[in-house]
Design a protein around this motif. Sequence first.
Motif, PDB file in Angstrom:
ATOM      1  N   ASN A 163       0.916  -1.138   0.019  1.00  0.00           N
ATOM      2  CA  ASN A 163       0.073  -0.325   0.086  1.00  0.00           C
ATOM      3  C   ASN A 163       0.820   1.181  -0.001  1.00  0.00           C
ATOM      4  OD1 ASN A 163      -1.892   2.088   0.519  1.00  0.00           O
ATOM      5  ND2 ASN A 163      -2.766   1.083   2.281  1.00  0.00           N
ATOM      6  N   ASP A 164       1.007   2.021  -1.128  1.00  0.00           N
ATOM      7  CA  ASP A 164       1.697   3.334  -1.291  1.00  0.00           C
ATOM      8  C   ASP A 164       1.367   4.418  -0.276  1.00  0.00           C
ATOM      9  OD1 ASP A 164       3.302   4.992  -2.112  1.00  0.00           O
ATOM     10  OD2 ASP A 164       2.893   5.083  -4.205  1.00  0.00           O
ATOM     11  N   ALA A 165       2.195   4.701   0.733  1.00  0.00           N
ATOM     12  CA  ALA A 165       2.123   5.608   1.830  1.00  0.00           C
ATOM     13  C   ALA A 165       2.305   7.219   1.162  1.00  0.00           C
ATOM     14  CB  ALA A 165       2.794   5.275   2.728  1.00  0.00           C
ATOM     15  N   ALA A 166       2.552   7.123  -0.109  1.00  0.00           N
ATOM     16  CA  ALA A 166       3.143   8.622  -0.217  1.00  0.00           C
ATOM     17  C   ALA A 166       1.876   9.456  -0.519  1.00  0.00           C
ATOM     18  CB  ALA A 166       3.407   8.531  -1.980  1.00  0.00           C
ATOM     19  N   TYR A 167       0.433   9.071  -0.619  1.00  0.00           N
ATOM     20  CA  TYR A 167      -0.491   9.609  -0.903  1.00  0.00           C
ATOM     21  C   TYR A 167      -1.398  10.217   0.560  1.00  0.00           C
ATOM     22  CZ  TYR A 167       0.262   7.873  -5.579  1.00  0.00           C
ATOM     23  OH  TYR A 167       0.907   7.560  -6.918  1.00  0.00           O
ATOM     24  N   ASP A 168      -1.514   9.262   1.150  1.00  0.00           N
ATOM     25  CA  ASP A 168      -2.084   9.806   2.503  1.00  0.00           C
ATOM     26  C   ASP A 168      -1.443   9.277   3.668  1.00  0.00           C
ATOM     27  OD1 ASP A 168      -2.519   6.819   2.410  1.00  0.00           O
ATOM     28  OD2 ASP A 168      -4.387   6.739   2.080  1.00  0.00           O
ATOM     29  N   GLY A 169      -0.367   9.052   3.654  1.00  0.00           N
ATOM     30  CA  GLY A 169       0.632   8.658   4.633  1.00  0.00           C
ATOM     31  C   GLY A 169      -0.072   7.354   5.742  1.00  0.00           C
ATOM     32  N   LYS A 170      -0.792   6.707   4.972  1.00  0.00           N
ATOM     33  CA  LYS A 170      -1.247   5.537   5.857  1.00  0.00           C
ATOM     34  C   LYS A 170      -0.931   4.235   5.212  1.00  0.00           C
ATOM     35  CE  LYS A 170      -5.546   8.446   7.227  1.00  0.00           C
ATOM     36  NZ  LYS A 170      -6.762   8.550   7.046  1.00  0.00           N
ATOM     37  N   GLY A 171      -0.255   4.205   4.416  1.00  0.00           N
ATOM     38  CA  GLY A 171       0.306   2.802   3.655  1.00  0.00           C
ATOM     39  C   GLY A 171       1.401   1.875   4.576  1.00  0.00           C
ATOM     40  N   THR A 172       2.019   0.976   3.662  1.00  0.00           N
ATOM     41  CA  THR A 172       2.971   0.297   4.181  1.00  0.00           C
ATOM     42  C   THR A 172       4.403   0.188   3.299  1.00  0.00           C
ATOM     43  OG1 THR A 172       2.199  -1.609   2.723  1.00  0.00           O
ATOM     44  CG2 THR A 172       1.387  -1.716   4.947  1.00  0.00           C
ATOM     45  N   VAL A 173       4.358   0.884   2.469  1.00  0.00           N
ATOM     46  CA  VAL A 173       5.761   1.184   1.651  1.00  0.00           C
ATOM     47  C   VAL A 173       5.800   2.639   1.763  1.00  0.00           C
ATOM     48  CG1 VAL A 173       6.857   0.960  -0.392  1.00  0.00           C
ATOM     49  CG2 VAL A 173       5.159  -0.633  -0.027  1.00  0.00           C
TER      50      VAL A 173
END
Length: 329
Positions: A163-173
């Motif tokens: 889950n890309d964290a770049a967009y909402d700061g809630k991911g795993t990468v």
Amino acid sequence: MKKFSLLLTGLLTLFTVGTASTTTAHASSAVNNYISSQNIKPAKVTSALWGGFPKNAYRHGVGKPEGVVVHETANPNSTIYNEIAYMKSHYRSAFVHSFVDASHIINIANTKYLAWGVGFPGNSRFVQFEQVEVHSKSAFAHEISNAAWYTAYLLHQYGLKPNDAAYDGKGTVWSHGSVAKHLGGSDHTDPVGYYATTGKRYFGQSYKMSDFYQLVHSYYYDNFNGSASKPSSSATATELDKVTYTKTTATGKLSSQYTNYRLYNHVKNAYANTSKYSWSSVKATAGKTVYINNKGVKDKAGTTWYRFTFSTAKNAKQYWAYANAVDVD
């Protein structure tokens, strides 16, 4: 050598030696396409645990990593071994779990404990590794392949999905830059600049964290959780995994994550006729003792499986389970 001024919380990671199959890059990225067209295979994971690092727990109530942070050393004149030596000498200021370059994935501390690489609160949430700067087209492609596969490997090890964290700061990468943006604790932006300039230098196109995430996503589903896409026409439904077995005598306990996995009569997909068993059928509970007598490592994926019984009786039924289901004593 990148010098951090970061807050406490620390650990480093080492894992069983593993190797992965090649994967198909799904992003419209020159680097990812090159990795796919050249059939670049990730390096094996090398364990080089050092006992001098602090052993502090991840944040209360979670107790394990919640994602992976990708760093870059910002030193164009260093080697992976120089970086590791430097970090051991300066770990009181900062340290990460592992280092990656074009030829190596070296884990220097146990990922069961946190590292000091991004400050508070990120240190208590993420496994972290550094990439060493490389200086050729092939080396950069190999390093990116190693870093993406290792990220997928860590996600799988801790039961996390990409889950890309770049967009909402809630991911795993996470990049270090995304941690700084969404969680604070640091003002670093790596590896964004290194990716952009090196990609443009050798491939005529900036490499982005979104491209890296796509490669992680592909490795994760192709190597660890089944295929993310339909198999090619040359693949067959009867294709089986090759496994290297080692006789092992050890005791262990079912881990707190055991319900995320299944029991089998063989290593999954190693035999044509493999049976599954429910945990309830063996009255399983976290912490239940198991007696291990064999270990299997899949040749391509590098994943580890254990064969065990639930008693020491001579004719006790034997089961296989993925390594994360068991905490080995």
